[in-house]
Design a protein around this motif. Structure first.
Motif, mmCIF file in Angstrom:
data_model
loop_
_atom_site.group_PDB
_atom_site.id
_atom_site.type_symbol
_atom_site.label_atom_id
_atom_site.label_comp_id
_atom_site.label_asym_id
_atom_site.label_seq_id
_atom_site.Cartn_x
_atom_site.Cartn_y
_atom_site.Cartn_z
ATOM 1 N N LEU A 580 0.850 -1.177 0.000
ATOM 2 C CA LEU A 580 0.000 0.000 0.000
ATOM 3 C C LEU A 580 0.896 1.240 0.000
ATOM 4 O O LEU A 580 2.092 1.153 0.286
ATOM 5 N N PRO A 581 0.325 2.426 -0.331
ATOM 6 C CA PRO A 581 1.180 3.629 -0.408
ATOM 7 C C PRO A 581 2.044 3.865 0.825
ATOM 8 O O PRO A 581 3.214 4.232 0.702
ATOM 9 N N ASP A 582 1.495 3.643 2.031
ATOM 10 C CA ASP A 582 2.312 3.881 3.227
ATOM 11 C C ASP A 582 3.428 2.848 3.358
ATOM 12 O O ASP A 582 4.544 3.161 3.797
ATOM 13 N N ALA A 583 3.147 1.601 2.926
ATOM 14 C CA ALA A 583 4.186 0.566 2.972
ATOM 15 C C ALA A 583 5.272 0.846 1.940
ATOM 16 O O ALA A 583 6.458 0.619 2.185
ATOM 17 N N LYS A 584 4.859 1.346 0.775
ATOM 18 C CA LYS A 584 5.840 1.687 -0.265
ATOM 19 C C LYS A 584 6.731 2.832 0.229
ATOM 20 O O LYS A 584 7.950 2.837 -0.006
ATOM 21 N N LEU A 585 6.127 3.780 0.917
ATOM 22 C CA LEU A 585 6.885 4.907 1.472
ATOM 23 C C LEU A 585 7.894 4.415 2.511
ATOM 24 O O LEU A 585 9.054 4.854 2.530
ATOM 25 N N ALA A 586 7.470 3.489 3.367
ATOM 26 C CA ALA A 586 8.372 2.941 4.383
ATOM 27 C C ALA A 586 9.519 2.165 3.743
ATOM 28 O O ALA A 586 10.661 2.224 4.216
ATOM 29 N N GLU A 587 9.234 1.465 2.644
ATOM 30 C CA GLU A 587 10.275 0.707 1.954
ATOM 31 C C GLU A 587 11.316 1.650 1.352
ATOM 32 O O GLU A 587 12.524 1.381 1.401
ATOM 33 N N ILE A 588 10.864 2.774 0.796
ATOM 34 C CA ILE A 588 11.796 3.778 0.263
ATOM 35 C C ILE A 588 12.688 4.305 1.384
ATOM 36 O O ILE A 588 13.909 4.446 1.227
ATOM 37 N N GLY A 589 12.092 4.587 2.538
ATOM 38 C CA GLY A 589 12.881 5.080 3.664
ATOM 39 C C GLY A 589 13.917 4.070 4.122
ATOM 40 O O GLY A 589 15.045 4.442 4.473
ATOM 41 N N ARG A 590 13.541 2.783 4.149
ATOM 42 C CA ARG A 590 14.488 1.746 4.563
ATOM 43 C C ARG A 590 15.649 1.637 3.581
ATOM 44 O O ARG A 590 16.819 1.560 3.972
ATOM 45 N N LEU A 591 15.342 1.651 2.277
ATOM 46 C CA LEU A 591 16.383 1.535 1.259
ATOM 47 C C LEU A 591 17.304 2.760 1.251
ATOM 48 O O LEU A 591 18.490 2.659 0.959
ATOM 49 N N LYS A 592 16.734 3.902 1.593
ATOM 50 C CA LYS A 592 17.497 5.157 1.557
ATOM 51 C C LYS A 592 18.606 5.171 2.601
ATOM 52 O O LYS A 592 19.597 5.900 2.462
ATOM 53 N N GLN A 593 18.451 4.387 3.653
ATOM 54 C CA GLN A 593 19.475 4.348 4.700
ATOM 55 C C GLN A 593 20.799 3.791 4.184
ATOM 56 O O GLN A 593 21.865 4.099 4.719
ATOM 57 N N ALA A 594 20.726 2.968 3.125
ATOM 58 C CA ALA A 594 21.945 2.365 2.572
ATOM 59 C C ALA A 594 22.649 3.280 1.574
ATOM 60 O O ALA A 594 23.800 3.026 1.205
ATOM 61 N N GLY A 595 21.978 4.335 1.136
ATOM 62 C CA GLY A 595 22.587 5.243 0.163
ATOM 63 C C GLY A 595 21.526 5.885 -0.707
ATOM 64 O O GLY A 595 20.329 5.578 -0.582
ATOM 65 N N PRO A 596 21.908 6.798 -1.596
ATOM 66 C CA PRO A 596 20.931 7.497 -2.437
ATOM 67 C C PRO A 596 20.078 6.526 -3.249
ATOM 68 O O PRO A 596 20.588 5.558 -3.806
ATOM 69 N N ILE A 597 18.776 6.803 -3.314
ATOM 70 C CA ILE A 597 17.842 5.945 -4.048
ATOM 71 C C ILE A 597 16.984 6.806 -4.958
ATOM 72 O O ILE A 597 16.588 7.916 -4.591
ATOM 73 N N ALA A 598 16.719 6.313 -6.145
ATOM 74 C CA ALA A 598 15.806 6.979 -7.076
ATOM 75 C C ALA A 598 14.528 6.164 -7.160
ATOM 76 O O ALA A 598 14.558 4.938 -7.174
ATOM 77 N N MET A 599 13.402 6.856 -7.193
ATOM 78 C CA MET A 599 12.103 6.206 -7.354
ATOM 79 C C MET A 599 11.532 6.623 -8.699
ATOM 80 O O MET A 599 11.517 7.805 -9.037
ATOM 81 N N VAL A 600 11.077 5.645 -9.483
ATOM 82 C CA VAL A 600 10.512 5.917 -10.808
ATOM 83 C C VAL A 600 9.042 5.549 -10.779
ATOM 84 O O VAL A 600 8.689 4.398 -10.477
#
Length: 709
Positions: A580-600
């Motif tokens: 869901l949108p909130d889960a997708k947002l949380a996943e982006i935040g988790r991945l961002k901790q490892a380094g810069p992330i781009a979302m398409v």
């Protein structure tokens, strides 16, 4: 007290990043001024100002005192249609006149010295002192405005010092070469600005508007309103964004999106301002006025992007604030330490200290980043890669993970028939009968079935009355042979016993992430049709190119895990479904901790994730949302565009570090030769000018950049 208002000034003569920094420092000291953005690439100054505390006239006078010319002002709002500046030829510019003046004075002193050799020192000193006046005035104005260690200060001190120690001839040469260097910067900056202004030429100034009576008239593009109809003849440029209502023709969108092949446009297709109609007459309904069409948005967005500073540019600005005074301190030490501590010759070491001052000019270093960023932004815009600022352009080249949305991003965004399995009759019979049942239904699966039948040019059986739809279950219609229905396997199981082999086929298709519908005649199953939102044609190649650059890729989807995994497996990437949108947002935040992330994503339902990522990239062919919500947008609406963005960013970062290394290396070499007495004053200023020209020329190479395939 009046509320702060926005103001944007065009500045003539601001042709390097050091100039922009000087103007920014001076204007920031004025009361009531805030949110200052100075773009040397665009030649603009944008700010907010309280008119009760500082008037526009005061701002313009401050800029003139620094040696630059406010050429006009405009509100921050977007103009009706982008217009080019009226530019005077380079040889008529103020800096060209300075070159001619300093050159003429030096030439006059040179000629006169042949007739009055005993006066040669005085002749050259007079030429140098007159020539240095404009630069000294700018140095004093800069010092009073908060920039005491400007490039003009270094040059003026070096020139006056050379006159004082009897090297008047070299002083005159130094001033002339400095003026030439400034003129070369003006020409180079003009070329960089022309890269964006060339987009303005893409939009025609008139259009053929069709009245309700059918009569056409020629009107200015600015006069077009939404829902006006315009006629676009073969060879004409489309005057504004719109939708084709009549006619069909191939349209060349290369000037706008970078797409190399002409695209067939038929009724219902979107067209962009500036595209070239090839071979048929079109009637287009206008959907965006001139001020808001795709070209205007591109130009406006790139201008705003050039006004924003990249992280490296901000770092170099901070560096230059202490670099220049430190360089002056080092030059002073070179002048006094050897004579005082080691008994060196005063004149020799003063001369070498003055040469060090000229070598220390930071212009090439300061311009290294903004010149490359401006060229990279312009190169991207020409290829349909829109980037909203230097920070986004830099970050793109540093991302270690790219997360893709599935629907409408990696896939087409609508289902397509993938399998037809006939249990009675032929595959074409099954597809034709199913399409006949679905032909008056707007459900995406039904539309896809009808579209597949059209692609095969099948003749559909006649129906008697409209289809009856039971949401989530089936659509039923009466054919000549009796009632037929197209529905889910679960609905079919409610009406009849499904054989084990048919159940196995359904399960096998569903395991591939496909949706299966069952065609039934009465209680008899006649066939199965499988549909899936298929990957875009270039999705696999886009993913491959990104992987080749060492980027981690995954797909984030709200679909069930089975469907997401099936699509991802075909593309060779990892999938995380049922988000869901909130889960997708949380996943982006988790991945961002490892380094810069781009979302398409598509720029609409993925807006929170696009905003949370280090860089948000919107697909969507130049829609309003695609251009406004993300950090970058892909006009060509292709997955390979993401790889092109990464490649452009990495090329720009490489160009920046080449420029920095070139500027610092040349200074290091000439500093060493100066300390050993090899470098003369005119060689020192030529080295600085040469470094600036080389750095600028290297940055301009990006204007011709083409992404690797």
């Amino acid at each position: 007290m009046a509320a702060a208002s926005s103001l944007k000034l065009q500045i003539e003569g601001m042709d390097c990043a050091a100039c922009a920094l000087k103007i920014e420092t001076a204007v920031a000291r004025l009361p009531g001024v805030s949110d200052i953005n100075v773009s040397y690439a665009g030649g603009t100054l944008a700010l907010n100002v309280d008119p009760d505390r500082t008037s526009q006239r005061t701002i313009e006078e401050k800029i003139r005192a620094l040696g630059y010319r406010p050429a006009g002002s405009a509100p921050q709002a977007r103009p009706a249609l982008p217009t080019k500046r009226v530019r005077e030829p380079w040889w008529q510019a103020t800096k060209a006149r300075l070159v001619f003046m300093t050159g003429a004075l030096f030439a006059a002193a040179f000629v006169a010295s042949f007739f009055l050799p005993e006066w040669d020192t005085w002749l050259y000193a007079t030429a140098a002192l007159i020539s240095v006046v404009p630069f000294a005035r700018r140095a004093v104005a800069g010092a009073l405005a908060g920039s005491p260690f400007s490039i003009e200060t270094l040059m003026a001190v070096a020139a006056l010092g050379a006159v004082a120690i009897g090297e008047a001839e070299e002083a005159a040469v130094v001033i002339f070469l400095f003026a030439v260097g400034e003129l070369l910067e003006t020409v180079a900056a003009g070329r960089a600005r022309a890269g964006i202004e060339a987009l303005i030429d893409l939009v025609p100034r008139t259009a053929l508007r069709r009245a309700s009576t059918g009569v056409t008239e020629t009107v200015a593009v600015e006069a077009l309103a939404i829902d006006d109809r315009v006629v676009v003849r073969p060879g004409d440029r489309i005057p504004s964004d719109g939708v084709v209502e009549e006619g069909s023709s191939e349209v060349n969108e290369a000037p706008v999106t970078g797409e190399s092949m002409p695209i067939l446009k038929e009724p219902g297709a979107k067209v962009y301002a500036g595209s070239i109609n090839a071979n048929g007459e079109l009637c287009v309904r206008i959907t965006h006025v001139a001020a808001d069409n795709t070209i205007a948005r591109i130009i406006h967005m790139v201008e705003e992007a050039q006004e924003s500073k990249a992280p490296t540019a901000r770092m170099i600005d901070r560096f230059s604030r202490w670099y220049t005074p430190a360089a002056m301190a080092v030059a002073a030490l070179i002048m006094v330490v050897p004579p005082l501590a080691f008994g060196g010759d005063w004149m020799t070491w003063i001369y070498r200290g003055l040469a060090t001052l000229l070598i220390a000019c930071p212009c090439a270093l300061v311009i290294s980043t903004p010149a490359a960023i401006a060229s990279g932004l312009a190169a991207g815009a020409r290829q349909g890669l829109l980037i909203k600022g230097g920070a986004a352009l830099e970050t793109l080249g540093k991302v270690i993970t790219i997360a893709f949305d599935k629907t409408g991003t990696l896939t087409r965004g609508h289902p397509k028939v993938t399998d037809v399995i006939a249990l009675s009759g032929s595959d074409d019979d099954v597809l034709a009968r199913a399409a006949a049942v679905e032909r008056n239904v707007s459900h995406p699966l039904g539309v896809a079935i009808v579209e597949a039948a059209k692609e095969r040019a099948l003749e559909l059986p006649a129906t008697f009355g409209g289809g009856i739809a039971v949401p989530g279950k089936a659509v039923t219609a009466r054919l000549k042979s009796g009632f037929a229905s197209v529905g889910s396997p679960r609905h079919a199981a409610e009406g009849t016993e499904i054989p084990a082999d048919v159940r196995d086929r359904v399960l096998a298709l569903e395991s591939e992430g496909k949706t299966v519908v069952v065609l039934m005649a009465g209680k008899k199953i006649e066939g199965l049709i499988a549909l899936r939102d298929e990957p875009r044609d270039d999705a696999a190649e886009g993913v491959r190119r990104l992987k080749a650059r060492g980027v981690n890729i995954l797909m984030l989807s709200g679909d069930n895990q089975r469907t997401a995994s099936a699509i991802a497996a075909g593309l060779g990437l990892e999938a995380r479904g049922e988000l869901l949108p909130d889960a997708k947002l949380a996943e982006i935040g988790r991945l961002k901790q490892a380094g810069p992330i781009a979302m398409v994503g598509d720029g609409i339902n993925d807006a929170p994730a696009l905003a949370a990522a280090s860089v948000g990239i919107a697909m969507g062919g130049g829609t309003d949302v695609a251009l406004e919500t993300a950090d970058a947008a892909l006009l060509r609406d292709r997955v390979e565009g993401v790889a092109d963005l990464i490649a452009l960013s990495q090329a720009t970062l490489g160009n920046i570090w080449q420029n920095i290394a070139l500027a610092l290396a040349l200074k290091a070499v000439f500093l060493a030769t100066t300390l050993f007495g090899v470098t003369t004053l005119w060689m020192a200023i030529l080295a600085d000018t040469g470094a600036t020209v080389l750095v600028t020329a290297n940055a301009l190479r990006l204007l011709a950049y083409q992404p690797p395939k």
